[in-house]
Design a protein around this motif. Structure first.
Motif, PDB file in Angstrom:
ATOM      1  N   THR A 233       0.894  -1.158  -0.125  1.00 41.66           N
ATOM      2  CA  THR A 233      -0.019   0.087  -0.112  1.00 41.66           C
ATOM      3  C   THR A 233       0.883   1.293  -0.072  1.00 41.66           C
ATOM      4  N   PRO A 234       1.655   1.442  -1.138  1.00 42.43           N
ATOM      5  CA  PRO A 234       2.206   2.673  -0.937  1.00 42.43           C
ATOM      6  C   PRO A 234       1.674   4.023  -1.226  1.00 42.43           C
ATOM      7  N   ASP A 235       0.371   4.119  -1.322  1.00 43.40           N
ATOM      8  CA  ASP A 235      -0.455   5.433  -0.938  1.00 43.40           C
ATOM      9  C   ASP A 235      -0.905   5.225   0.130  1.00 43.40           C
ATOM     10  N   CYS A 236      -0.661   4.259   1.248  1.00 41.02           N
ATOM     11  CA  CYS A 236      -1.262   4.370   2.475  1.00 41.02           C
ATOM     12  C   CYS A 236      -0.189   4.691   3.644  1.00 41.02           C
ATOM     13  N   ILE A 237       0.359   5.788   3.638  1.00 44.82           N
ATOM     14  CA  ILE A 237       1.289   6.216   4.166  1.00 44.82           C
ATOM     15  C   ILE A 237       1.520   7.532   5.098  1.00 44.82           C
ATOM     16  N   VAL A 238       2.338   7.378   6.110  1.00 45.35           N
ATOM     17  CA  VAL A 238       2.534   8.096   6.992  1.00 45.35           C
ATOM     18  C   VAL A 238       3.973   8.696   7.433  1.00 45.35           C
ATOM     19  N   ARG A 239       4.240   9.839   7.648  1.00 48.81           N
ATOM     20  CA  ARG A 239       5.555  10.238   7.957  1.00 48.81           C
ATOM     21  C   ARG A 239       5.600  10.856   9.367  1.00 48.81           C
ATOM     22  N   ALA A 240       6.713  10.187  10.080  1.00 47.98           N
ATOM     23  CA  ALA A 240       6.975  10.585  11.656  1.00 47.98           C
ATOM     24  C   ALA A 240       8.469  11.445  11.545  1.00 47.98           C
ATOM     25  N   GLU A 241       8.590  12.403  12.337  1.00 51.55           N
ATOM     26  CA  GLU A 241       9.790  12.825  12.379  1.00 51.55           C
ATOM     27  C   GLU A 241      10.289  13.427  13.504  1.00 51.55           C
ATOM     28  N   VAL A 242      11.671  13.568  13.847  1.00 49.11           N
ATOM     29  CA  VAL A 242      12.287  14.603  14.857  1.00 49.11           C
ATOM     30  C   VAL A 242      13.189  15.325  14.378  1.00 49.11           C
ATOM     31  N   VAL A 353      -5.743  -6.388  23.374  1.00 49.30           N
ATOM     32  CA  VAL A 353      -6.116  -5.686  22.421  1.00 49.30           C
ATOM     33  C   VAL A 353      -6.690  -4.380  22.967  1.00 49.30           C
ATOM     34  N   LYS A 354      -8.049  -4.628  23.531  1.00 43.27           N
ATOM     35  CA  LYS A 354      -8.915  -3.706  23.907  1.00 43.27           C
ATOM     36  C   LYS A 354      -8.255  -2.957  24.780  1.00 43.27           C
ATOM     37  N   PHE A 355      -7.241  -3.487  25.880  1.00 41.07           N
ATOM     38  CA  PHE A 355      -6.772  -2.496  26.559  1.00 41.07           C
ATOM     39  C   PHE A 355      -5.639  -1.640  26.269  1.00 41.07           C
ATOM     40  N   SER A 356      -4.998  -2.171  25.210  1.00 41.69           N
ATOM     41  CA  SER A 356      -4.032  -1.510  24.341  1.00 41.69           C
ATOM     42  C   SER A 356      -4.526  -0.155  23.603  1.00 41.69           C
ATOM     43  N   LEU A 357      -5.784  -0.287  23.030  1.00 45.83           N
ATOM     44  CA  LEU A 357      -6.373   0.777  22.204  1.00 45.83           C
ATOM     45  C   LEU A 357      -6.704   1.697  23.377  1.00 45.83           C
ATOM     46  N   ALA A 358      -7.378   1.223  24.475  1.00 49.08           N
ATOM     47  CA  ALA A 358      -7.733   2.113  25.540  1.00 49.08           C
ATOM     48  C   ALA A 358      -6.617   3.039  26.042  1.00 49.08           C
ATOM     49  N   LEU A 359      -5.561   2.310  26.259  1.00 47.57           N
ATOM     50  CA  LEU A 359      -4.231   2.924  26.634  1.00 47.57           C
ATOM     51  C   LEU A 359      -3.928   4.007  25.724  1.00 47.57           C
ATOM     52  N   LEU A 360      -4.115   3.884  24.457  1.00 48.63           N
ATOM     53  CA  LEU A 360      -3.683   4.738  23.599  1.00 48.63           C
ATOM     54  C   LEU A 360      -4.830   5.767  23.254  1.00 48.63           C
ATOM     55  N   GLY A 361      -5.890   5.803  24.064  1.00 49.55           N
ATOM     56  CA  GLY A 361      -6.942   6.867  23.925  1.00 49.55           C
ATOM     57  C   GLY A 361      -7.792   6.573  22.945  1.00 49.55           C
ATOM     58  N   LYS A 362      -7.965   5.270  22.756  1.00 48.30           N
ATOM     59  CA  LYS A 362      -8.704   4.764  21.448  1.00 48.30           C
ATOM     60  C   LYS A 362      -8.673   5.724  20.153  1.00 48.30           C
ATOM     61  N   PRO A 363      -7.718   5.526  19.619  1.00 49.69           N
ATOM     62  CA  PRO A 363      -7.152   6.230  18.366  1.00 49.69           C
ATOM     63  C   PRO A 363      -7.840   5.763  17.016  1.00 49.69           C
ATOM     64  N   SER A 364      -8.092   6.751  16.272  1.00 49.02           N
ATOM     65  CA  SER A 364      -8.563   6.394  14.783  1.00 49.02           C
ATOM     66  C   SER A 364      -7.350   5.644  14.299  1.00 49.02           C
ATOM     67  N   ALA A 365      -7.684   4.960  13.077  1.00 49.12           N
ATOM     68  CA  ALA A 365      -6.747   4.231  12.500  1.00 49.12           C
ATOM     69  C   ALA A 365      -5.610   5.293  11.768  1.00 49.12           C
ATOM     70  N   GLN A 366      -6.214   6.203  11.413  1.00 47.67           N
ATOM     71  CA  GLN A 366      -4.876   7.257  11.328  1.00 47.67           C
ATOM     72  C   GLN A 366      -3.949   7.460  12.469  1.00 47.67           C
ATOM     73  N   GLU A 367      -4.557   7.959  13.601  1.00 48.01           N
ATOM     74  CA  GLU A 367      -3.763   8.198  14.788  1.00 48.01           C
ATOM     75  C   GLU A 367      -2.955   6.842  14.973  1.00 48.01           C
ATOM     76  N   LEU A 368      -3.376   5.650  14.807  1.00 45.87           N
ATOM     77  CA  LEU A 368      -2.660   4.590  15.107  1.00 45.87           C
ATOM     78  C   LEU A 368      -1.490   4.451  14.082  1.00 45.87           C
ATOM     79  N   MET A 369      -1.527   4.755  12.665  1.00 43.89           N
ATOM     80  CA  MET A 369      -0.721   4.732  11.984  1.00 43.89           C
ATOM     81  C   MET A 369       0.303   5.567  12.313  1.00 43.89           C
ATOM     82  N   SER A 370       0.259   6.734  12.843  1.00 43.01           N
ATOM     83  CA  SER A 370       1.094   7.817  13.515  1.00 43.01           C
ATOM     84  C   SER A 370       1.947   7.216  14.554  1.00 43.01           C
ATOM     85  N   ILE A 371       1.291   6.523  15.637  1.00 40.77           N
ATOM     86  CA  ILE A 371       1.705   5.626  16.516  1.00 40.77           C
ATOM     87  C   ILE A 371       2.975   4.823  15.940  1.00 40.77           C
TER      88      ILE A 371
END
Length: 442
Positions: A233-242, A353-371
């Protein structure tokens, strides 16, 4: 020992499966039964749930579930759940997160969320003739034929984005594709995409048979080879940087900030140009990515396949991360193609898995991509930081120390001795064995 094939293994009870394995493969050694049973969950409802995730299950395979705190991602402070067995992964990620927390943390950008799938087919017809048929008749019918399948997804803001006819006859005689792009919103979308594609295959078959411009011979030549999503999925992409000023890097290894930046950038450049290094480099990135992918109930095999295909997209396998040190600014980033979901699959079933997603603030799929991209970038930063300063073994082997001691059957008192012993030494397997034998023989 000769083994006999088994009939109806899937229909046997769990106990009978175990009995058969012990008799057929384990020389009637019933101690293995205890090995399997010790990993059963005492809550029978939970155990049954786990067993229904897959087929022919006889036990559970546990992995350590750890937490990497202090991740400042797009202004939010998160603790990342990581399911991983490799020593030092969680520690390295945590150390990298802490390093960047006072430098603005990690910034992410969702570049695109497009996913892909194909109907692969054979048709002995002139490409221009097929293209005309696709443009003026078939494409519209494909959208119409999948309206019921896509209704709920469209209501959530997703669905089929586009459908194209791809001519692949130069690679394989009479080979074409219907290439479709999808937005599956918060779901990974594999079942949705495959259902759409299977309908494409049926509609294509029907429409070809009705098409008056095709001869009967051309119609009879149609073969639907397969309808399947692509994990690339080369067009389903996220950039993370510091990034930060080089003068603010403040590495504690004893070298100057400028030297650290130079060495770090050189290490990334080597991974960009040398596939042997890039493979290990990217494997380290995926240590961080996969650990969070598994903890959130997503498909780490798909994640791996996509990342490595993307790393070779320009014809040569290369680094997923990049670094610049221009104008006194250190910048380090990753472009990660990744398709994940936060609804469907295990996300609504597996308690951890439900605990993990709750711990992360119940992210959207895009937010999980970022994480996930941040987790991979942090892991890579930690590994490269060690490689260009103290070396990778110092930290890794210190974390591996307890694995060695557990294999030797060390007591808690002996483990405490070794923690003190290696406080100012680099751990090596040989040195652990030597000191252990000395300790036991005193």
């Amino acid at each position: 020992m000769n083994h006999s094939p088994v009939e109806g293994f899937s229909k046997l009870s769990k106990q009978r499966k175990i009995d058969w394995l012990i008799k057929e493969y384990l020389s009637e050694d019933r101690s293995y039964e205890q090995v399997l049973q010790q990993y059963w969950n005492g809550d029978h409802t939970l155990q049954k749930l786990h067993e229904e995730f897959s087929e022919n299950t006889i036990s559970n395979f546990y992995m350590p579930y750890g937490i990497a705190p202090n991740f400042l991602i797009d202004g939010k402070l998160l603790a990342l759940p990581m399911a991983v067995e490799e020593s030092s992964v969680v520690a390295a990620a945590s150390k990298a997160a802490k390093f960047w927390i006072d430098k603005g943390g990690f910034k992410t950008t969702i570049i695109n969320t497009k996913k892909l799938g194909h109907t692969h087919f054979i048709l002995n017809v002139e490409p221009h003739k097929l293209q005309h048929f696709f443009n003026f008749k078939l494409k519209k019918r494909l959208f119409e034929a999948t309206e019921e399948i896509t209704k709920n997804m469209r209501n959530r803001g997703g669905g089929i984005l586009n459908i194209r006819l791809i001519d692949k006859t130069a690679d394989l005689e009479n080979y074409f594709q219907l290439k479709a792009s999808f937005d599956t919103v918060d779901s990974m979308g594999a079942n949705f995409i495959n259902s759409c594609l299977e309908q494409f295959g049926k509609t294509l078959t029907e429409e070809v048979q009705k098409e008056e411009s095709f001869t009967q011979e051309e119609k009879d030549s149609l073969q639907i080879v397969m309808n399947i999503l692509s994990n690339f999925t080369p067009d389903c992409i996220v950039r993370a940087e510091v990034s930060c000023k080089i003068e603010d890097l403040k590495d504690d290894s004893g070298i100057s900030n400028e030297e650290f930046a130079t060495k770090f950038k050189r290490a990334v450049t080597i991974a960009e140009i040398e596939p042997f290094r890039a493979t290990t480099h990217n494997k380290g990135i995926m240590n961080g990515v996969d650990a969070v992918v598994i903890a959130t109930g997503n498909d780490f095999r798909a994640t791996e396949a996509c990342a490595h295909a993307y790393a070779a997209k320009d014809g040569k396998y290369s680094s997923l991360t990049h670094c610049t040190t221009d104008n006194g600014i250190f910048r380090f980033w990753i472009d990660l193609p990744i398709s994940v979901g936060v609804v469907g699959g295990l996300t609504n079933l597996h308690p951890l898995v439900k605990f993990s997603l709750a711990l992360l603030g119940k992210p959207s799929a895009q937010e999980l991509m970022s994480i996930l991209a941040v987790s991979g970038l942090a892991q890579n930063f930690g590994a490269l930081r060690s490689l260009v300063t103290t070396g990778i073994q110092k930290g890794h082997m210190k974390m591996h120390l307890f694995n060695i001691l557990n294999q030797l059957g060390a007591t808690e008192e002996e483990k405490n001795h070794f923690v003190t012993y290696f406080k100012d030494k680099t751990v090596t397997h040989h040195e652990v064995i030597t000191e252990f034998n000395k300790l036991r023989n005193r």
